[in-house]
Design an enzyme around this catalytic site. Structure first.
Site, PDB file in Angstrom:
ATOM      1  N   ARG A  82       0.854  -1.192   0.000  1.00  0.00           N
ATOM      2  CA  ARG A  82       0.000   0.000   0.000  1.00  0.00           C
ATOM      3  C   ARG A  82       0.889   1.242   0.000  1.00  0.00           C
ATOM      4  NH1 ARG A  82      -2.620   3.014   4.741  1.00  0.00           N
ATOM      5  NH2 ARG A  82      -3.889   4.507   3.620  1.00  0.00           N
ATOM      6  N   HIS A 125      -2.765  11.147   0.986  1.00  0.00           N
ATOM      7  CA  HIS A 125      -2.288  10.877   2.342  1.00  0.00           C
ATOM      8  C   HIS A 125      -1.662  12.173   2.876  1.00  0.00           C
ATOM      9  CE1 HIS A 125      -1.018   7.370   5.103  1.00  0.00           C
ATOM     10  NE2 HIS A 125      -0.734   8.464   5.749  1.00  0.00           N
ATOM     11  N   GLU A 170      -7.521   8.590   6.153  1.00  0.00           N
ATOM     12  CA  GLU A 170      -7.825   9.218   7.431  1.00  0.00           C
ATOM     13  C   GLU A 170      -8.233  10.691   7.316  1.00  0.00           C
ATOM     14  OE1 GLU A 170      -4.701   8.630  10.215  1.00  0.00           O
ATOM     15  OE2 GLU A 170      -4.739   6.464  10.057  1.00  0.00           O
ATOM     16  N   ASN A 296      -7.793   1.775   9.652  1.00  0.00           N
ATOM     17  CA  ASN A 296      -6.504   1.920  10.340  1.00  0.00           C
ATOM     18  C   ASN A 296      -6.763   1.895  11.833  1.00  0.00           C
ATOM     19  OD1 ASN A 296      -5.517   2.344   7.802  1.00  0.00           O
ATOM     20  ND2 ASN A 296      -4.963   4.492   8.118  1.00  0.00           N
ATOM     21  N   TYR A 298      -4.805   1.707  15.797  1.00  0.00           N
ATOM     22  CA  TYR A 298      -3.600   1.689  16.638  1.00  0.00           C
ATOM     23  C   TYR A 298      -3.910   1.444  18.115  1.00  0.00           C
ATOM     24  CZ  TYR A 298      -1.100   3.206  12.556  1.00  0.00           C
ATOM     25  OH  TYR A 298      -0.563   3.239  11.303  1.00  0.00           O
ATOM     26  N   GLU A 353      -3.859  -0.239   8.014  1.00  0.00           N
ATOM     27  CA  GLU A 353      -2.720   0.125   8.866  1.00  0.00           C
ATOM     28  C   GLU A 353      -2.917  -0.431  10.260  1.00  0.00           C
ATOM     29  OE1 GLU A 353      -1.733   4.327   9.292  1.00  0.00           O
ATOM     30  OE2 GLU A 353      -2.010   4.595   7.139  1.00  0.00           O
TER      31      GLU A 353
HETATM   32  C1  GCO Z   1      -1.897   7.571  10.338  1.00  0.00           C
HETATM   33  C2  GCO Z   1      -1.160   7.695   9.088  1.00  0.00           C
HETATM   34  C3  GCO Z   1       0.282   7.297   9.147  1.00  0.00           C
HETATM   35  C4  GCO Z   1       0.980   7.442  10.457  1.00  0.00           C
HETATM   36  C5  GCO Z   1       0.683   6.304  11.388  1.00  0.00           C
HETATM   37  C6  GCO Z   1       1.359   6.423  12.720  1.00  0.00           C
HETATM   38  O1  GCO Z   1      -2.547   6.577  10.529  1.00  0.00           O
HETATM   39  O2  GCO Z   1      -1.860   8.482  11.148  1.00  0.00           O
HETATM   40  O3  GCO Z   1      -1.785   7.004   8.086  1.00  0.00           O
HETATM   41  O4  GCO Z   1       0.813   8.142   8.199  1.00  0.00           O
HETATM   42  O5  GCO Z   1       2.347   7.493  10.265  1.00  0.00           O
HETATM   43  O6  GCO Z   1      -0.648   6.227  11.620  1.00  0.00           O
HETATM   44  O7  GCO Z   1       0.906   7.540  13.407  1.00  0.00           O
END
Ligand code: GCO
Length: 452
Positions: A82, A125, A170, A296, A298, A353
């Site tokens: 990607r 992006h 995002e 995405n 985290y 992600e």
């Molecule tokens: C996001 C972006 C990435 C970042 C990653 C870590 O998700 O914020 O797509 O470019 O680098 O998430 O913060």
């Protein structure tokens, strides 16, 4: 060495599930002279905007080193890559195409396809051409139409050699962090700005999606959204209400218009001045069916009431944090996926992600990043758990292929599974890359030995 394992019965080990790695243009490309300026170039020049006062001028020098990087990706054994396209590398201010810039992506995609890789291309992006920002950027409705034109150039040039297109990555970050909180480029602030930018971004998504569907009907055309669960420190009704508002404001604001053609109820809490101007027909453009949703993920976020019928973030109380200070919450990942699946009628999902920044050290040519490998292990199993609960997930991308420019934190945070020495541009596979590669390659052995 820490391993990444999935249950042997997991459908993620079947041929149809894609494993990939992800990057984005501004974060890795460098070669600033090969394109016009973008809002991140300008933002990086602002005193105090980037924690280590760096910029994207060189980054991972990927424009020069792309062939080696593609070999590296191929050697990992992944099915998919990607990447994102730099709008300012492709479109000049006068509306003409930068042929050299465009050729870079044509060659890159070509090489990946020749190697049998599925290519996921994100059109935006976050690197908006500065000339558009000079006219208001995402606060100006015209930017959405400029995006539509740019999408057409890419669709014509790359066509269906791209397996999946994402219009935006995002929009929450572009709109909220960039135009409302001011911590990302272009550093504007205010609720009205943030909401207006979000609406124009979603409009841009809808316009570009029409273009992609017309020119590349056989590609998968969708969008990439980020989500963070909105949890509470207690079950007090005020906190629960705060978390609901936060969820609508930060998460559902971007998904609900696309799937259901309307903004969540939290919009009613905004003053008339803060609400975006929605012109007749906008919501229909935004709500066209997408072929897939990129998610995405985290971490989760904890919210409480601010005492004024709104929400505020509660900093993490645990010691299980990544180098970003983000809590490690794999169970919340499953919860999020199941929740979205129950709330909406969604198309197939790709995890576009997921990953972690850790305090890596390169010692004797090795990076022993067990904590990152453990993160991948638990989060891949979280995805598997969601699939077992009925969520249609077709692939997973590690963020990121290699260490890169982490936006307002510059090069101080390393998200790669490959270590980058920024002085020499040498790439070194971290142990997490070896573990990820091993997992990916173990599937191939399964197909060959017929145990699938
Ligand atoms: C996001 C972006 C990435 C970042 C990653 C870590 O998700 O914020 O797509 O470019 O680098 O998430 O913060």
């Amino acid at each position: 060495m820490q391993e990444i394992n999935l249950p042997s019965t997991s459908t993620m080990l079947s041929k149809d599930f894609l494993f990939g790695v992800a990057t984005s243009s501004f974060q890795i490309e460098g070669d600033r002279k090969g394109r016009v300026d973008c809002i991140w170039d300008t933002f990086c020049e602002k005193e105090g905007a980037i924690s280590d006062a760096t910029n994207g001028d060189v980054a991972c020098n990927h424009v020069e080193l792309w062939k080696r990087d593609v070999e590296l990706i191929d050697a990992l054994g992944v099915d998919a890559y990607r990447l994102s396209i730099s709008w300012p590398r492709v479109m000049k201010e006068d509306g003409s195409v930068n042929e050299v810039g465009l050729r870079f992506y044509v060659n890159l995609v070509d090489d990946l396809v020749k190697r049998g890789m599925k290519v996921f291309v994100t059109l935006y992006h976050w690197d908006l051409p500065q000339y558009l920002e000079d006219n208001g950027g995402w606060l100006n409705r015209d930017t959405a139409y400029a995006f539509e034109k740019y999408a057409e150039v890419i669709a014509n040039a790359l066509g269906e050699s791209v397996y999946a297109y994402a219009t935006l990555n995002e929009p929450f970050c572009s709109a909220y962090l960039g135009y409302e909180a001011g911590i990302h480029a272009p550093g504007k602030t205010g609720i009205a700005n943030g909401r207006k930018a979000a609406h124009h971004l979603l409009l841009a998504h809808g316009l570009a999606l029409q273009v992609l569907k017309k020119h590349c009907p056989n590609s998968q055309n969708g969008i990439v959204l980020n989500f963070s669960n909105c949890h509470t420190p207690s079950n007090a009704p005020d906190d629960l209400q705060a978390a609901k508002l936060a969820d609508e404001y930060h998460n559902q604001w971007y998904l609900k218009p696309i799937i259901e053609g309307k903004y969540p109820d939290v919009i009613e809490k905004l003053s008339a001045d803060d609400r975006p101007d929605i012109i007749e027909g906008d919501m229909e453009i935004i709500a066209q069916p997408i072929d897939y949703l990129g998610i995405n993920y985290y971490t989760r976020t904890v919210y409480q009431s601010d005492g004024k019928s709104w929400f505020e973030v509660v900093p993490p109380a645990t010691s299980e944090l990544t180098a970003m200070g983000w809590e490690i919450t794999p169970d919340a990942f499953t919860e999020l996926l199941v929740d979205l699946h129950q709330r909406y009628t969604l198309p197939p999902i790709y995890i576009t992600e997921n990953g972690a920044a850790m305090d890596d050290e390169l010692v004797d040519g090795e990076v022993k990043d067990d904590s990152r490998t453990a993160y991948y292990h638990t989060h891949l199993n979280a995805v598997n758990n969601a699939i077992e609960q009925g969520v249609d997930i077709r692939g997973y991308f590690a963020w990121s292929l290699m260490d890169n420019f982490e936006w307002a934190l510059g090069y101080s945070k390393r998200f790669g599974i490959v270590y980058v020495d920024y002085d020499t541009q040498k790439r070194t596979l971290k142990q997490s890359a070896l573990a990820y590669s091993e997992l990916v390659k173990s599937r191939i052995n399964r197909y060959i030995s017929g145990t699938e």
